[in-house]
Enzyme design. Structure first.
Site, PDB file in Angstrom:
ATOM      1  N   GLY A 250       0.801  -1.224   0.000  1.00  0.00           N
ATOM      2  CA  GLY A 250       0.000   0.000   0.000  1.00  0.00           C
ATOM      3  C   GLY A 250       0.830   1.269   0.000  1.00  0.00           C
ATOM      4  N   ASP A 251       2.155   1.135  -0.027  1.00  0.00           N
ATOM      5  CA  ASP A 251       2.991   2.348  -0.039  1.00  0.00           C
ATOM      6  C   ASP A 251       4.255   2.074  -0.857  1.00  0.00           C
ATOM      7  OD1 ASP A 251       4.032   4.934   0.602  1.00  0.00           O
ATOM      8  OD2 ASP A 251       3.012   4.896   2.535  1.00  0.00           O
ATOM      9  N   ASP A 252       5.266   2.936  -0.748  1.00  0.00           N
ATOM     10  CA  ASP A 252       6.451   2.806  -1.594  1.00  0.00           C
ATOM     11  C   ASP A 252       7.032   1.384  -1.545  1.00  0.00           C
ATOM     12  OD1 ASP A 252       6.110   5.526  -2.026  1.00  0.00           O
ATOM     13  OD2 ASP A 252       7.680   6.116  -0.607  1.00  0.00           O
TER      14      ASP A 252
END
Ligand code: NAG
Ligand code: NAG
Ligand code: NAG
Ligand code: NAG
Ligand code: NAG
Length: 446
Positions: A250-252
């Site tokens: 859900g992120d980098d």
């Protein structure tokens, strides 16, 4: 047209050749960076009362096994074997000269007992927890001051059961910063390979104040809407090699960091000499990120053969006023990006501050960023480079970049400000701040 086409073919084949050296090359790997030591002793978690039934709590078994391994002083190191089964556990600390081995079908599963989750001190380079003031919850698997640690096996799973933590974040009921799945502090000679990471409460793998870290053959998964589930975040850490992994979170996917504003500046520990190669994945945020916390400096990063699908931003170099530090000598090459909001973004206004004591005159230096051989399709906006007025980004080199929009819509032009450098064979053409130059001139920037 030939060169971009070649780039596309090479990228799609996940080939390891550069179009500049079309002859066969030796495939580079991380394998000789940290010795993969074979252990003299082999004990199983079941010998310490471990039960892999998915219900029994194994925290005591893990802690006792590792206590034994630490205190027996056995020469030659010990392998801690986790057989097939689901081993529910609270957080535990690793020791030196250990291999944590997850057999095929082995799952180390975090408890959801957030009330009894231990806290540790904030990192000095952050001055507080990354999410909330004060301490932070310890990572599920933690190593502080250890060396020669291997986490590996037959693609067993480390499952953070992060949904309780994500919900506390969503509901605003978190008291402290969420735990990472695996964190190494002040450690060296670490290998993490052939493991599946799943549903981390926060960042998945966080080596900090460490060196000689190898991460390879991993699968890292978390739902697209899970908050802050970064894949791998080398932080104030040097000599890192990440390769051959699939990351969808859900992120980098990979974010190189080095501390936050005045705390990171005072701590002054850079991240350097980092190689990232043959990483594939998907995220609503960035594929390869530098920053935004980069106050101790980030230099000598090479990311190549990166394949990104369904992305927020392909490549994101991000910093902010108050960060200080530097981001320099960063090379990204052979990046394929498909379905992205933005292809390439380099910006000076991203991320928040730990408190209001940050120095607005502490401006980061962003210099020597080479981005080459990028092929994008269905990229809504090609690029954005926003330097800082009083600290323009310099020696930015873009070459052989083709970013295609969505069929039937016009791709908005690049937007640039406070930036200087070179652009060669970039389509759509970036901006007048970047001047055209003779081929090969990017090399002067590394
Ligand atoms: C370690 O011991 C387990 C049994 O407890 C065995 O299944 C496994 O093959 C052993 N691993 C190695 C590397 O010797
Ligand atoms: C694990 O390590 C942390 C930090 O080094 C320490 O605070 C904590 O007491 C240790 N926990 C156990 C169970 O040994
Ligand atoms: C780990 O093993 C090395 C030799 O292999 C030894 O020098 C070192 O003291 C060991 N570390 C610990 C903490 O036991
Ligand atoms: C484990 O996963 C890696 C990476 O996905 C893969 O290359 C490797 O063949 C797998 N190993 C086993 C024993 O299944
Ligand atoms: C720049 O970084 C690369 C790794 O990407 C490294 O090989 C090179 O030595 C660095 N250049 C300088 C001047 O440090």
């Amino acid at each position: 047209m030939l060169l971009p086409l070649l780039t596309l073919l090479l990228t799609l084949n996940n080939n390891y050749y550069s179009p500049y050296h079309v002859s066969a090359e030796v495939v580079e790997t991380c394998s000789n960076i940290v010795p993969f030591n074979h252990r003299k002793h082999n004990i199983s978690i079941t010998e310490f009362g471990g039960v892999g039934d998915g219900h029994t709590l194994n925290t005591k078994a893990f802690r006792e096994a590792i206590y034994m391994i630490t205190h027996l002083g056995r020469v030659g190191g010990t392998l801690l074997y986790v057989p097939q089964g689901v081993f529910l556990t609270g957080p535990f600390n690793l020791t030196s000269n250990i291999t944590l081995y997850l057999a095929s079908g082995a799952v180390i599963k975090a408890t959801q007992d957030t009330l009894n989750w231990p806290l540790i001190a904030p990192l000095p380079s952050y001055g507080r927890g990354r999410e909330l003031p004060g301490g932070r919850y310890i990572s599920l698997i933690h190593g502080d001051g250890v060396q020669d640690v291997i986490i590996t096996g037959e693609n067993g799973t480390i499952d953070g059961q992060g949904d309780v933590w994500w919900n506390m974040w969503r509901q605003g009921t978190l008291q402290y910063t969420r735990p990472n799945l695996v964190e190494f502090l002040n450690s060296r000679n670490i290998i993490i390979s052939n493991v599946i990471f799943k549903n981390s409460p926060f960042w998945n793998i966080h080596p900090v104040y460490s060196s000689n870290i190898v991460v390879r053959f991993l699968t890292i998964l978390a739902p697209r809407d899970s908050p802050n589930t970064d894949g791998i975040d080398p932080d104030s850490t040097s000599n890192v090699c990440i390769e051959d992994s699939y990351i969808s979170t859900g992120d980098d996917l990979v974010a190189v960091k080095s501390g936050w504003d005045e705390y990171g500046i005072a701590y002054g520990r850079p991240s350097s000499d980092i190689t990232i190669r043959r990483v594939t994945g998907s995220s609503p945020f960035a594929g390869i990120a530098i920053g935004s916390e980069a106050s101790g400096g980030v230099e000598n990063v090479l990311a190549e053969h990166i394949n990104l699908y369904n992305m927020g931003i392909g490549i994101h170099i991000k910093t902010n006023i108050g960060r200080g530090g530097y981001i320099k000598n960063i090379t990204l090459s052979h990046v394929y990006v498909e379905d992205a909001r933005i292809g390439i973004k380099i910006s000076g206004n991203v991320g928040d501050h730990p408190d209001d004591k940050y120095d607005p005159n502490a401006l980061p230096v962003v210099k020597g960023i080479i981005v080459k051989n990028v092929w994008g399709v269905k990229v809504l906006q090609a690029g954005l480079i926003q330097g800082l007025k009083n600290s323009p980004f310099t020696e930015i080199c873009l070459s052989d970049i083709n970013l295609h929009g969505v069929t039937g819509t016009r791709t908005p032009p690049w937007k640039c400000s406070d930036v200087s450098g070179i652009a060669l064979q970039v389509s759509p053409w970036p901006c007048s701040e970047l001047i055209s130059h003779e081929p090969g001139s990017c090399a002067n920037y590394s």
